[in-house]
Design an enzyme around this catalytic site. Sequence first.
Site, PDB file in Angstrom:
ATOM      1  CB  CYS A 162     -14.358  75.459  60.189  1.00 51.57           C
ATOM      2  SG  CYS A 162     -14.565  74.114  58.976  1.00 51.57           S
ATOM      3  CB  CYS A 205      -9.484  74.741  53.589  1.00 57.56           C
ATOM      4  SG  CYS A 205      -9.164  73.509  55.137  1.00 57.56           S
TER       5      CYS A 205
END
Length: 267
Positions: free
Chosen positions: A71, A186
């Site tokens: 992440c 992302c």
Amino acid sequence: MSILIFDSGIGGLSILRELRLSLPQARLVYVADDAGFPYGDWEEGALTTRVLSLFDRLIPTHRPDLCVIACNTATTIAIDALRQCFPATPFVGTVPAIKPAAERTASGLFSILATPGTVNRTYTQDLIARFATECDVNLVGAPDLAMLAERYLRGAPVDDDILRAQIAPSFIERNGKRTDIIVLGCTHYPFLANRMRKLAPWPVDWLDPAEAIAHHARTVMAVKRLLSDTEPDLAFFTSGNPDPVIASLVRSFGLSPQMDDGFIPSA
Ligand code: DGL
């Protein structure tokens, strides 16, 4: 050997599928902080505290040999704190692929498409300052793209116009140049890459860091000798003395050259 993979949701699965290929022998434990999703708008201090407190439980429960923070939003805010708090556990983070983009761009203008949190981080600014000073870097914080990816992965419809609006600011033309690379900053976004490719106003390279991260994770495991519970693949030479170039060549094929002259038959 086990690897814990952490994300705010199911975006980290884009990293997990590459880890499976790179480290097929590893036991993978995937943790999604879906109760905290999305991370994109969290205030920095609160997000760091949340991630640290989750790892306070995760590390003793799963005793991973390696943690992969799959992440960008969590890595760019919490990786240093995680390494400090859990010094015995190696951490591999995920950050926007700014260096590879700077090396590959032909126009000199590329975009980083990420959560609002990631584009605002000092960590991201520092990467640009270190690796992309020669480039024109367009930072785009997409407010809803991670959410749309979650929806898409659950099989719900995702409207073309909404998706187009999220990616539109990534396509710019200025000073006679136009965007030729979009960094997927992302881990959720690769799941929408095919859709985004179709909606793009012109073709660009969509840079997904997953393979490089899996490769890095494998290197960290090897350096820390965490791959040792599988038997190494060996290379033997009857001379017992391969020259260093050949020894290094077989190493690059994943083999461990054995310097043993026991093979030379006596005349
Ligand atoms: N998958 C996460 C990332 O790579 C963030 C998604 C979110 O929670 O907003 O940044």
